[in-house]
Write a protein that holds these residues in place. Structure first.
Motif, PDB file in Angstrom:
ATOM      1  N   ALA A   1       0.837  -1.208   0.000  1.00  0.00           N
ATOM      2  CA  ALA A   1       0.000   0.000   0.000  1.00  0.00           C
ATOM      3  C   ALA A   1       0.871   1.257   0.000  1.00  0.00           C
ATOM      4  N   ARG A   2       2.011   1.172   0.691  1.00  0.00           N
ATOM      5  CA  ARG A   2       2.902   2.346   0.758  1.00  0.00           C
ATOM      6  C   ARG A   2       3.471   2.697  -0.609  1.00  0.00           C
ATOM      7  N   THR A   3       3.549   1.685  -1.493  1.00  0.00           N
ATOM      8  CA  THR A   3       4.045   1.989  -2.841  1.00  0.00           C
ATOM      9  C   THR A   3       2.874   2.376  -3.764  1.00  0.00           C
ATOM     10  N   GLY A   4       1.680   2.503  -3.174  1.00  0.00           N
ATOM     11  CA  GLY A   4       0.512   2.939  -3.953  1.00  0.00           C
ATOM     12  C   GLY A   4      -0.055   1.858  -4.857  1.00  0.00           C
ATOM     13  N   ARG A   5       0.166   0.604  -4.487  1.00  0.00           N
ATOM     14  CA  ARG A   5      -0.255  -0.491  -5.357  1.00  0.00           C
ATOM     15  C   ARG A   5      -1.776  -0.659  -5.413  1.00  0.00           C
ATOM     16  N   TYR A   6      -2.446  -0.332  -4.296  1.00  0.00           N
ATOM     17  CA  TYR A   6      -3.898  -0.549  -4.264  1.00  0.00           C
ATOM     18  C   TYR A   6      -4.653   0.734  -4.601  1.00  0.00           C
ATOM     19  N   HIS A   7      -5.540   0.638  -5.575  1.00  0.00           N
ATOM     20  CA  HIS A   7      -6.370   1.774  -5.972  1.00  0.00           C
ATOM     21  C   HIS A   7      -7.656   1.197  -6.540  1.00  0.00           C
ATOM     22  N   SER A   8      -8.545   2.070  -7.003  1.00  0.00           N
ATOM     23  CA  SER A   8      -9.870   1.580  -7.434  1.00  0.00           C
ATOM     24  C   SER A   8      -9.772   0.548  -8.558  1.00  0.00           C
ATOM     25  N   GLY A   9      -8.650   0.579  -9.305  1.00  0.00           N
ATOM     26  CA  GLY A   9      -8.489  -0.390 -10.385  1.00  0.00           C
ATOM     27  C   GLY A   9      -7.869  -1.695  -9.926  1.00  0.00           C
ATOM     28  N   ASN A  10      -7.335  -1.727  -8.704  1.00  0.00           N
ATOM     29  CA  ASN A  10      -6.677  -2.940  -8.211  1.00  0.00           C
ATOM     30  C   ASN A  10      -6.931  -3.119  -6.718  1.00  0.00           C
ATOM     31  N   THR A  11      -7.949  -3.873  -6.402  1.00  0.00           N
ATOM     32  CA  THR A  11      -8.241  -4.131  -4.984  1.00  0.00           C
ATOM     33  C   THR A  11      -8.248  -5.632  -4.681  1.00  0.00           C
ATOM     34  N   LYS A  12      -8.007  -6.443  -5.717  1.00  0.00           N
ATOM     35  CA  LYS A  12      -8.173  -7.884  -5.550  1.00  0.00           C
ATOM     36  C   LYS A  12      -7.266  -8.462  -4.458  1.00  0.00           C
ATOM     37  N   GLY A  13      -5.973  -8.120  -4.528  1.00  0.00           N
ATOM     38  CA  GLY A  13      -5.015  -8.645  -3.545  1.00  0.00           C
ATOM     39  C   GLY A  13      -5.392  -8.206  -2.144  1.00  0.00           C
ATOM     40  N   LEU A  14      -5.756  -6.930  -2.024  1.00  0.00           N
ATOM     41  CA  LEU A  14      -6.136  -6.358  -0.733  1.00  0.00           C
ATOM     42  C   LEU A  14      -7.377  -7.060  -0.179  1.00  0.00           C
ATOM     43  N   GLU A  15      -8.346  -7.295  -1.052  1.00  0.00           N
ATOM     44  CA  GLU A  15      -9.579  -7.971  -0.615  1.00  0.00           C
ATOM     45  C   GLU A  15      -9.306  -9.414  -0.203  1.00  0.00           C
ATOM     46  N   THR A  16      -8.373 -10.060  -0.909  1.00  0.00           N
ATOM     47  CA  THR A  16      -8.035 -11.451  -0.581  1.00  0.00           C
ATOM     48  C   THR A  16      -7.473 -11.527   0.838  1.00  0.00           C
ATOM     49  N   GLY A  17      -6.497 -10.658   1.117  1.00  0.00           N
ATOM     50  CA  GLY A  17      -5.896 -10.630   2.454  1.00  0.00           C
ATOM     51  C   GLY A  17      -6.919 -10.232   3.503  1.00  0.00           C
ATOM     52  N   ALA A  18      -7.775  -9.250   3.152  1.00  0.00           N
ATOM     53  CA  ALA A  18      -8.800  -8.778   4.084  1.00  0.00           C
ATOM     54  C   ALA A  18      -9.754  -9.919   4.438  1.00  0.00           C
ATOM     55  N   SER A  19     -10.120 -10.722   3.437  1.00  0.00           N
ATOM     56  CA  SER A  19     -11.035 -11.837   3.682  1.00  0.00           C
ATOM     57  C   SER A  19     -10.419 -12.813   4.679  1.00  0.00           C
ATOM     58  N   TYR A  20      -9.143 -13.079   4.510  1.00  0.00           N
ATOM     59  CA  TYR A  20      -8.454 -13.992   5.430  1.00  0.00           C
ATOM     60  C   TYR A  20      -8.458 -13.418   6.851  1.00  0.00           C
ATOM     61  N   TRP A  21      -8.173 -12.113   6.951  1.00  0.00           N
ATOM     62  CA  TRP A  21      -8.110 -11.486   8.272  1.00  0.00           C
ATOM     63  C   TRP A  21      -9.491 -11.506   8.955  1.00  0.00           C
ATOM     64  N   HIS A  22     -10.535 -11.284   8.176  1.00  0.00           N
ATOM     65  CA  HIS A  22     -11.894 -11.341   8.751  1.00  0.00           C
ATOM     66  C   HIS A  22     -12.181 -12.747   9.277  1.00  0.00           C
ATOM     67  N   MET A  23     -11.646 -13.761   8.572  1.00  0.00           N
ATOM     68  CA  MET A  23     -11.846 -15.138   9.027  1.00  0.00           C
ATOM     69  C   MET A  23     -11.161 -15.357  10.384  1.00  0.00           C
ATOM     70  N   VAL A  24      -9.932 -14.831  10.518  1.00  0.00           N
ATOM     71  CA  VAL A  24      -9.191 -14.962  11.777  1.00  0.00           C
ATOM     72  C   VAL A  24     -10.000 -14.318  12.908  1.00  0.00           C
ATOM     73  N   ASP A  25     -10.582 -13.168  12.597  1.00  0.00           N
ATOM     74  CA  ASP A  25     -11.411 -12.443  13.551  1.00  0.00           C
ATOM     75  C   ASP A  25     -12.667 -13.259  13.901  1.00  0.00           C
ATOM     76  N   LEU A  26     -13.300 -13.775  12.856  1.00  0.00           N
ATOM     77  CA  LEU A  26     -14.528 -14.557  13.051  1.00  0.00           C
ATOM     78  C   LEU A  26     -14.275 -15.775  13.942  1.00  0.00           C
ATOM     79  N   LEU A  27     -13.148 -16.446  13.719  1.00  0.00           N
ATOM     80  CA  LEU A  27     -12.822 -17.630  14.522  1.00  0.00           C
ATOM     81  C   LEU A  27     -12.699 -17.260  15.989  1.00  0.00           C
TER      82      LEU A  27
END
Lengths: 198, 250
Positions: free
Chosen positions: A160-186
């Motif tokens: 994110a610090r290199t500006g990789r995530y923007h409205s045209g590229n959120t897939k990687g961020l969403e993938t990691g976010a989904s995993y983190w939500h799972m850790v939280d859910l557990l």
């Protein structure tokens, strides 16, 4: 995650969209299944000696468990903010939100370490009884997931610090976010099961 | 060596995967009396009796297991080559997978060897038999990380495979990571003697071992498919009519 989709500013072709890499949901589903097995095992063993499990449970620090629940829920919220910021092209905000989420993940680990130290010094270990066997085994396995999740968040933070995530590229961020939500859910299942159920 | 011979060896090596699974189930699980496996809660005398009652089968099971576990080696090599082709110039993850696979063979092999030693002189002191059995189980259950790294390396390369027909579908890659993670509870066998996290427990034995064989079988299917695709492509180039293709891929 539906809430996220509803808040999107960019129009999409379909109304229902699976966030992140759709195949990561195989991993998430399998992980939930695994923990589901752990929970069933715990409930089964508990049913055999309810009074004993309740007695052992009093040695746990509910407040620390609650604190950790707050840490994880808040960090999940931060990750949601990071995804939203990426969709709205606010790169600085993406990195900041992820940074806070990482700090909260680390705080969770610190509190867990304090809890373990406290319990071990009071003479309660993994082999004390069946309740503590489950307490240690389940929380240690979950803690490994928190460590892994925090590493993923850190990689995303660096990206994110290199500006990789923007409205045209959120897939990687969403993938990691989904995993983190799972850790939280557990943890949201683990906390009441181990600390509260009586 | 001409490419056709090389492809044939690749195909044989990939088929070593299913051969490993079958022989492992028959000899390690079946003859080795590891289904169910001995509980760590057994007393030394009970354990010694377990060996002496099933001596021939246990000896056969583990001695053959130590031979057939080597089928994991050619399989690991094929996977390393397939990963190398995807990775290109710096095959770091292919090398990691290669090492992980090689060490997995040693971990599995050594654990079986301790049990073979225990069965070698069943008249020895029961406590010695117990020590050897303990060593064997903790050898295989605590050193799983070699296999986890092998799996994660394969999954990461699989996820980065951008070809039209990738080596592994993405879901297989994520399944692989999950199977690798599923080994974690096995670390608890170093402490627990009873319950689901002991080395005879559901969550430290049946579940992770099932996941391991499940991953191995699934990966084998896709690896064999990949070799077959290359054989078909090779034969297509050599004989556009495709007369050899059917013969080679049988």
């Amino acid at each position: 995650m539906d809430g996220l989709s509803a808040n999107m500013t960019t129009p999409r072709a379909t109304d229902i969209r699976i966030p992140g890499d759709k195949d990561v949901w195989v991993l998430i589903g399998a992980e939930l299944l695994t923990f589901g097995m752990f929970f069933v095992a715990f409930i089964g063993y508990r049913a055999l000696e309810v009074a004993h499990f309740n007695a052992s449970q009093t040695a746990l620090h509910r407040n620390l468990g609650l604190l950790n629940t707050l840490f994880l829920v808040t960090s999940s919220w931060c990750v949601v903010q990071a995804v939203r910021a990426a969709r709205e092209d606010r790169p600085a905000s993406v990195a900041r939100s992820l940074g806070i989420a990482i700090l909260l993940g680390i705080s969770f680990m610190v509190v867990k370490a304090l809890e373990y130290t406290e319990l071990v010094s009071s003479g309660v270990g993994m082999t004390t009884d069946n309740f503590f066997m489950f307490y240690y085994c389940l929380t240690i396995i979950h803690l490994l997931h928190v460590v892994g999740g925090t590493v993923i968040l850190t990689v995303m933070w660096a990206n994110a610090r290199t500006g990789r995530y923007h409205s045209g590229n959120t897939k990687g961020l969403e993938t990691g976010a989904s995993y983190w939500h799972m850790v939280d859910l557990l943890w949201i299942f683990l906390f009441p099961l181990l600390y509260l159920v009586r | 060596m001409d490419e056709r011979t090389s492809l044939r060896y690749e195909l044989i090596s990939a088929w070593c995967g299913p051969a490993f699974v079958i022989t492992f189930v028959i000899f390690w699980l079946g003859f080795g009396h590891n289904l169910p496996n001995p509980s760590p809660a057994l007393t030394a005398t009970e354990l010694a009796t377990r060996y002496s009652d099933n001596l021939s089968q246990i000896r056969l099971g583990f001695i053959v297991s130590m031979i057939t576990v080597c089928l994991y080696m050619p399989w690991t090599c094929v996977l390393a080559m397939q990963m190398w082709r995807i990775e290109g110039k710096s095959p770091l993850l292919a090398s990691l997978q290669f090492m992980g696979g090689a060490l997995t063979v040693m971990v599995v092999s050594f654990s079986a060897m301790y049990w073979a030693v225990a069965a070698f002189r069943p008249e020895r002191a029961a406590s010695d038999i117990q020590t050897l059995t303990d060593t064997g189980w903790l050898c295989i259950d605590l050193q799983y990380c070699c296999t986890t790294l092998q799996m994660v390396a394969a999954a990461l390369v699989g996820l980065a495979d951008k070809r039209t027909v990738p080596l592994f579908p993405r879901w297989v890659c994520y399944l692989t990571i999950w199977c690798g993670i599923s080994f974690f509870p096995a670390s608890l066998t170093g402490v627990m003697k009873t319950g689901p996290f002991a080395w005879s427990g559901v969550l430290s034995f049946y579940f992770p071992y099932f996941c391991w064989l499940c991953w191995f079988s699934t990966a084998s299917v896709y690896m064999i498919k990949e070799v077959r695709r290359r054989i078909t492509a090779y034969d297509g180039v050599k004989s556009p009519a495709g007369t050899f293709a059917s013969g080679m891929s049988r």
